[in-house]
Every structure is written in structure tokens, then in C-alpha cells.
Design an enzyme around this catalytic site. Structure first.
Site, PDB file in Angstrom:
ATOM      1  N   ASP A   1       0.844  -1.189   0.000  1.00  9.57           N
ATOM      2  CA  ASP A   1       0.000   0.000   0.000  1.00  9.57           C
ATOM      3  C   ASP A   1       0.884   1.246   0.000  1.00  9.57           C
ATOM      4  OD1 ASP A   1      -1.836   2.007   0.467  1.00  9.57           O
ATOM      5  OD2 ASP A   1      -3.017   0.803   1.871  1.00  9.57           O
TER       6      ASP A   1
ATOM      7  N   ASP B   1       0.141   7.743  -9.682  1.00 13.33           N
ATOM      8  CA  ASP B   1      -0.571   7.218 -10.864  1.00 13.33           C
ATOM      9  C   ASP B   1      -1.719   6.339 -10.346  1.00 13.33           C
ATOM     10  OD1 ASP B   1      -1.284   6.223 -13.310  1.00 13.33           O
ATOM     11  OD2 ASP B   1       0.603   5.180 -13.691  1.00 13.33           O
TER      12      ASP B   1
ATOM     13  N   ASP C   1      -9.334   6.323  -9.337  1.00 15.13           N
ATOM     14  CA  ASP C   1     -10.195   7.416  -8.870  1.00 15.13           C
ATOM     15  C   ASP C   1     -10.226   7.449  -7.328  1.00 15.13           C
ATOM     16  OD1 ASP C   1     -10.799   7.892 -11.512  1.00 15.13           O
ATOM     17  OD2 ASP C   1     -12.654   6.740 -11.487  1.00 15.13           O
TER      18      ASP C   1
HETATM   19  N1  AG3 Z   1      -4.721   6.028 -14.176  1.00 17.93           N
HETATM   20  C1  AG3 Z   1      -6.121   5.922 -14.004  1.00 17.93           C
HETATM   21  C2  AG3 Z   1      -6.810   7.236 -13.910  1.00 17.93           C
HETATM   22  C3  AG3 Z   1      -8.240   7.110 -13.512  1.00 17.93           C
HETATM   23  C4  AG3 Z   1      -9.138   6.760 -14.646  1.00 17.93           C
HETATM   24  N2  AG3 Z   1     -10.511   6.857 -14.212  1.00 17.93           N
HETATM   25  C5  AG3 Z   1     -11.571   6.335 -14.852  1.00 17.93           C
HETATM   26  N3  AG3 Z   1     -11.428   5.731 -15.982  1.00 17.93           N
HETATM   27  N4  AG3 Z   1     -12.730   6.484 -14.301  1.00 17.93           N
HETATM   28  C6  AG3 Z   1      -3.958   4.891 -13.814  1.00 17.93           C
HETATM   29  C7  AG3 Z   1      -3.638   3.952 -14.918  1.00 17.93           C
HETATM   30  C8  AG3 Z   1      -2.610   4.392 -15.872  1.00 17.93           C
HETATM   31  N5  AG3 Z   1      -1.296   3.957 -15.564  1.00 17.93           N
END
Ligand code: AG3
Length: 281
Positions: free
Chosen positions: A137, A155, A158
Site C-alpha cells: 500500500d 498514478d 479514482d
Molecule cells: N490512471 C487511471 C486514472 C483514472 C481513470 N478513471 C476512470 N477511468 N474512471 C492509472 C492507470 C494508468 N497507468
């Protein structure tokens, strides 16, 4: 029979993609992990039914979250990625020749394993000797780090589910303490179109932890609203406070999106985004 996947986003809209086949489906301790193959975007990673990345549009996200902060630092050597188990952000970070070590702190080993197997163009760099994968975590990991990293990239998913604790004042203060002098944190900060509320809750917390808080934006075809934002936070570095055009040009050669004009334009915000993040204008 046609099979379509929909990520229901908000206020009666979603993104719908035609599915060729489901390649992986498991329920981990933390979330549902899916890899699907699609006509429009190639293979895609979904967590709890939300789009995380796709082979065809991952560059929109991974090049922005990494190169904008990396090129705001004169020589980033030690980098931490929190979340990002697909490896796309780590791959971009490793394009910078100054980097000696990248720690990837991902809570869910299912994500790393599924991406290694089904998304090799994204996760293929995870075997690089400079990469140290910590399956834990990020909240606990960061609390143990003091004055360690030049760049920290959050990264995350949500701000609900396993990602929730990565959007708190305490977490941001711990990130700050883990940065070296001249260090920068960039964190994905949701969609100014689809997640106005989440964004407007996040920025005041960031301001409690960092004296410099700014926002950069860009398009992402498969994410909510098609338009995304990232927070840029530091104790001492302002956006464009440092920028080495020659280094940016070297990185540009291997990029689909990033170039030095993007670096300069990324912090230019529309009025409605300034309003959400309460940037003085
Ligand atoms: N990034 C994910 C961002 C959130 C996307 N949200 C959604 N689709 N509701 C992490 C993954 C990329 N490395």
C-alpha cells in the site's frame, strides 16, 4: 452477437467500446481486474469496470504524467511511482538517462501480473534492473520515506475504492516529506469535465501540503470526459521554473505526444478549470 463494454461515467453518460474478447478476469483482494481486447483501442486494462489504460491511447496519459515533471527537474535520479502497476509511467520515466532507480509501489500484484502477461508494450520495462517493484500500500510505503526522491508520480485510480487514501492531506504531507530538495510530485487529478467535485475537493488538500500547487491538462480519449488533469506540486519548483529544451528534444524523439511546446502549453488552463482548482486569475 456484438459485445460492448461501457464505463458509466457521470450524469447519464459513459464510454462504450466494442469488445473482441475478454482475456483476463479475476477478483483480487482489492478490486476486479480485467484485460479485454477491443477493436478501437487494442487491449485495455479495467479495474472495477473503469478504464485504466489501453494499448492505443495510453501515451496521452503516461507521457504527460511523467515528462512534464521529469523535465522540470535538472537531473532526476530517484523516482517513485505510486499505483501505476501497468508499468506505463515507469516506461516513460526510464527514457530519462539521469534515472538510476525507479520504485514502483503498487498495492495489487494481480495488476502487475496481468499487465506483464497481456500488455507487454506497456509493462515490458518492469524487468529493467533500475526498477524496484514493491507490492504494498502506497500509504504505508510513503510514510516510511524521508528525503528520498527527486520525483514522485501518483498514478492512482479514482478517489474511491483502493485509491481513496491517496487523496488525503496526510498522504500529500508524507509525499512532501519523501521528496528531496528541488523535488516535484505529479498526481493524476481527474477530469475537469466529469469529476469537477472530486477535483475541487483535492486541490485544497494539496495546498495544505505544498506551497506550490499547479495544474496541467490534456486530452485522453478513453477517460471520463475525454479531458484530464494532473497536479504539479513542489516546495521550490514552479511550473516552467526550470526547463532544459535540449533534454526535452531528446525525449521528444521517442514520444507520440510530448514535445517542448506541450511542456509550455500544458499549464495553460481554461477559465472553467481555473475555477475548479481555484487558481487565482
Ligand atoms: N490512471 C487511471 C486514472 C483514472 C481513470 N478513471 C476512470 N477511468 N474512471 C492509472 C492507470 C494508468 N497507468
Amino acid at each position: 452477437m456484438d459485445l460492448w463494454f461501457t464505463e458509466y461515467q457521470k450524469d447519464g453518460f459513459g464510454i462504450t467500446i466494442k469488445v473482441k474478447e475478454s482475456l483476463f478476469h479475476e477478483v483480487s483482494e482489492f478490486q476486479t481486474v480485467d484485460i479485454i481486447d477491443t477493436e478501437a483501442f487494442g487491449r485495455m486494462l479495467l479495474l472495477d469496470g473503469l478504464v485504466m489504460t489501453s494499448e492505443k491511447d495510453e501515451f496521452f496519459y503516461h507521457e504527460m504524467i511523467s515528462h512534464i515533471p521529469m523535465l522540470s527537474h535538472p537531473a532526476p535520479k530517484k523516482v517513485l511511482v505510486i499505483g501505476g502497476g501497468d508499468g506505463g509511467t515507469v516506461r516513460e520515466v526510464l527514457k530519462h538517462s539521469s534515472v538510476e532507480k525507479v520504485v514502483l509501489c503498487e498495492i495489487d500484484s494481480f495488476v502487475v501480473d496481468a499487465c506483464r502477461r497481456y500488455l507487454p508494450t506497456i509493462a515490458g520495462v518492469l524487468d529493467d534492473p533500475r526498477v524496484d517493484i514493491q507490492i504494498r500500500d502506497g500509504i504505508d510505503y510513503i510514510a516510511e520515506q524521508k528525503d528520498q526522491f527527486d520525483i514522485i508520480l501518483v498514478d492512482s485510480t479514482d478517489p474511491m475504492g483502493p485509491g481513496e487514501g491517496l487523496f488525503t492531506e496526510e498522504f500529500y504531507k508524507n509525499v512532501n516529506a519523501a521528496l528531496k530538495q528541488g523535488g516535484i510530485m505529479a498526481a493524476q487529478s481527474e477530469s475537469p469535465v466529469a469529476n469537477k467535485r472530486e477535483m475541487s475537493l483535492m486541490y485544497p488538500l494539496l495546498r495544505k501540503a505544498f506551497p506550490i500547487v499547479s495544474t496541467f491538462v490534456g486530452p485522453i480519449p478513453t477517460y471520463p470526459g475525454g479531458y484530464w488533469s494532473w497536479a504539479f506540486c513542489s516546495n521550490d519548483v514552479k511550473p516552467l521554473g526550470y526547463f532544459d529544451e535540449a533534454r526535452a528534444n531528446e525525449i521528444t524523439i521517442s514520444c507520440k505526444l510530448y514535445n517542448s511546446d506541450i511542456q509550455k502549453a500544458a499549464f495553460v488552463l481554461p477559465n472553467f478549470v481555473k475555477e475548479i482548482v481555484k487558481e487565482v486569475h
